[in-house]
Scaffold this active site. Structure first.
Site, PDB file in Angstrom:
ATOM      1  N   ASP A 132      89.074  17.778  55.290  1.00 26.88           N
ATOM      2  CA  ASP A 132      89.856  18.907  54.787  1.00 26.88           C
ATOM      3  C   ASP A 132      89.005  19.716  53.810  1.00 26.88           C
ATOM      4  O   ASP A 132      88.064  19.189  53.205  1.00 26.88           O
ATOM      5  CB  ASP A 132      91.093  18.401  54.016  1.00 26.88           C
ATOM      6  N   MET A 133      89.362  20.993  53.626  1.00 25.54           N
ATOM      7  CA  MET A 133      88.654  21.806  52.625  1.00 25.54           C
ATOM      8  C   MET A 133      89.607  22.064  51.458  1.00 25.54           C
ATOM      9  O   MET A 133      90.779  22.381  51.672  1.00 25.54           O
ATOM     10  CB  MET A 133      88.180  23.118  53.243  1.00 25.54           C
ATOM     11  N   GLN A 161      88.054  28.150  55.453  1.00 24.49           N
ATOM     12  CA  GLN A 161      89.236  28.900  54.983  1.00 24.49           C
ATOM     13  C   GLN A 161      88.938  30.399  55.070  1.00 24.49           C
ATOM     14  O   GLN A 161      88.057  30.909  54.363  1.00 24.49           O
ATOM     15  CB  GLN A 161      89.539  28.518  53.534  1.00 24.49           C
ATOM     16  N   ARG A 182      87.919  23.482  62.141  1.00 26.48           N
ATOM     17  CA  ARG A 182      89.293  23.943  61.939  1.00 26.48           C
ATOM     18  C   ARG A 182      89.247  25.217  61.102  1.00 26.48           C
ATOM     19  O   ARG A 182      88.656  25.229  60.012  1.00 26.48           O
ATOM     20  CB  ARG A 182      90.101  22.878  61.195  1.00 26.48           C
ATOM     21  N   LYS A 185      93.924  29.675  56.997  1.00 22.84           N
ATOM     22  CA  LYS A 185      93.866  30.828  56.078  1.00 22.84           C
ATOM     23  C   LYS A 185      93.379  30.390  54.699  1.00 22.84           C
ATOM     24  O   LYS A 185      92.647  31.106  54.034  1.00 22.84           O
ATOM     25  CB  LYS A 185      95.250  31.471  55.972  1.00 22.84           C
TER      26      LYS A 185
END
Ligand SMILES: Cc1cc2nc3c(=O)[nH]c(=O)nc-3n(C[C@H](O)[C@H](O)[C@H](O)COP(=O)(O)OP(=O)(O)OC[C@H]3O[C@@H](n4cnc5c(N)ncnc54)[C@H](O)[C@@H]3O)c2cc1C
Length: 306
Positions: A132-133, A161, A182, A185
């Site tokens: 994940d970011m 993102q 992935r 936004k």
């Protein structure tokens, strides 16, 4: 305005105490979170897999402040991966992890080592990992750790993102063969110096990034509930002649399940992001910040007696 209030609340321990102990909270949480234990995660994963959906599981926990906590979170992932394999739920299910939960803010080497152990366990279980970011102060460190992990575990997924001004460049870097990316936004409160602020600018940036990823050589994972973004992605898939096994849609558990089913019925790969665990508070606040309807749902539950 409301968005910033809830994003601030996501970081407030006082608010966390208040909301976590409210008697009605459980009902709200189960709409967006599978439950607190591995058994809950397996149950929800099994149901989604039976419906023809792919899954990515997130053991909730972020901003880990002690090495012991980071190790405990890593161990949770190792247990989860073993149980997913034993239940025959891999490769349909993969895992998503936050490096901050692996101790990134204490020592990024420790976060790397834990993530590496999880990647090894994922291979053993026949599946993979996506990093994940989080907020922009962690982007460079996360991409560096990703690059290290990919040397031995090339299927490790990245998250970019669209709201960050730097992201078009990162998309170009990562749109390479075998690279799972992935595109979302972005869910954190970021300053204007690093991030687009208006919805329109973020949406336009998303489409520019989408074009780069869909025309590139990697494996794009389109994470959005936005009908316009989804329609544009379907169009780009036709334009760039991408087969269903060459990209996927991703949505969060509990959000637009009918749309998830529609895309899957149309032959697309659809992956549902399923969080579970005790540390659901920050995750829930970010979902409420994103959408007024989620706030209305939350308010109604808080003021009702059951
Ligand atoms: C699988 C997945 C993984 C993610 N991982 C990360 C991550 O690692 N880091 C990160 O910063 N963020 C992550 N996010 C969150 C993401 O950045 C956004 O904050 C979040 O997805 C909201 O943006 P959106 O594109 O879905 O649409 P929004 O801009 O929130 O909404 C646009 C439109 O979509 C529709 N819509 C949205 N929600 C609903 C709903 N509940 N019901 C009906 N219609 C709705 C509405 O028409 C709305 O106007 C992730 C999101 C997903 C789906």
């Amino acid at each position: 305005m409301l968005r910033s209030v809830f994003l601030a609340a996501a970081r407030s321990t006082r608010m966390e105490r208040l909301i976590s102990t409210a008697p009605v909270t459980k009902g709200i949480v189960t709409r967006f979170v599978a439950g607190t234990g591995v058994d809950d995660a397996l149950r929800v994963t099994g149901t989604l897999a039976d419906d023809g959906l792919a899954i990515t599981l997130d053991y909730l926990g972020e901003d880990t402040l002690t090495a012991e906590q980071a190790t405990a979170t890593k161990d949770q992932y190792l247990t989860l991966l073993k149980e997913l394999k034993d239940a025959g739920l891999t490769p349909a299910a993969e895992v998503s992890l936050k490096l901050s939960a692996m101790g990134q803010k204490i020592d990024d080497r420790m976060a790397y080592e834990h993530a590496r152990a999880i990647c090894a366990a994922a291979v053993e279980a026949g599946t993979t990992v996506t990093l994940d970011m989080e907020d922009h102060t962690t982007t460079d460190s996360t991409l560096e750790i990703l690059a290290e992990l990919r040397k031995d575990y090339p299927s490790t997924g990245a998250v970019l993102q669209a709201y960050l001004r730097r992201t078009e460049g990162d998309c170009r870097e990562l749109a390479t063969a075998g690279s799972r990316v992935r595109l979302c936004k972005g869910a954190y409160a970021e300053p204007e110096s690093v991030a687009y602020q208006s919805t329109l600018d973020v949406d336009k940036a998303y489409v520019r990034c989408l074009n780069i990823l869909m025309s590139g050589d990697g494996y794009p994972m389109i994470a959005s509930h936005d009908p316009r973004i989804i329609a544009i992605a379907e169009d780009r898939a036709r334009w760039f002649d991408r087969r269903p096994d060459e990209f996927e849609f991703q949505m969060l558990y509990g959000i637009r399940p009918e749309e998830q089913a529609r895309l899957a019925a149309d032959g697309h790969t659809v992956r549902v992001y399923v969080p579970y665990g005790d540390e659901w508070y920050g995750y829930l606040m970010r979902r409420i910040a994103e959408r007024p309807a989620n706030l209305a749902f939350f308010g109604k539950a808080l003021t009702s007696k059951k």
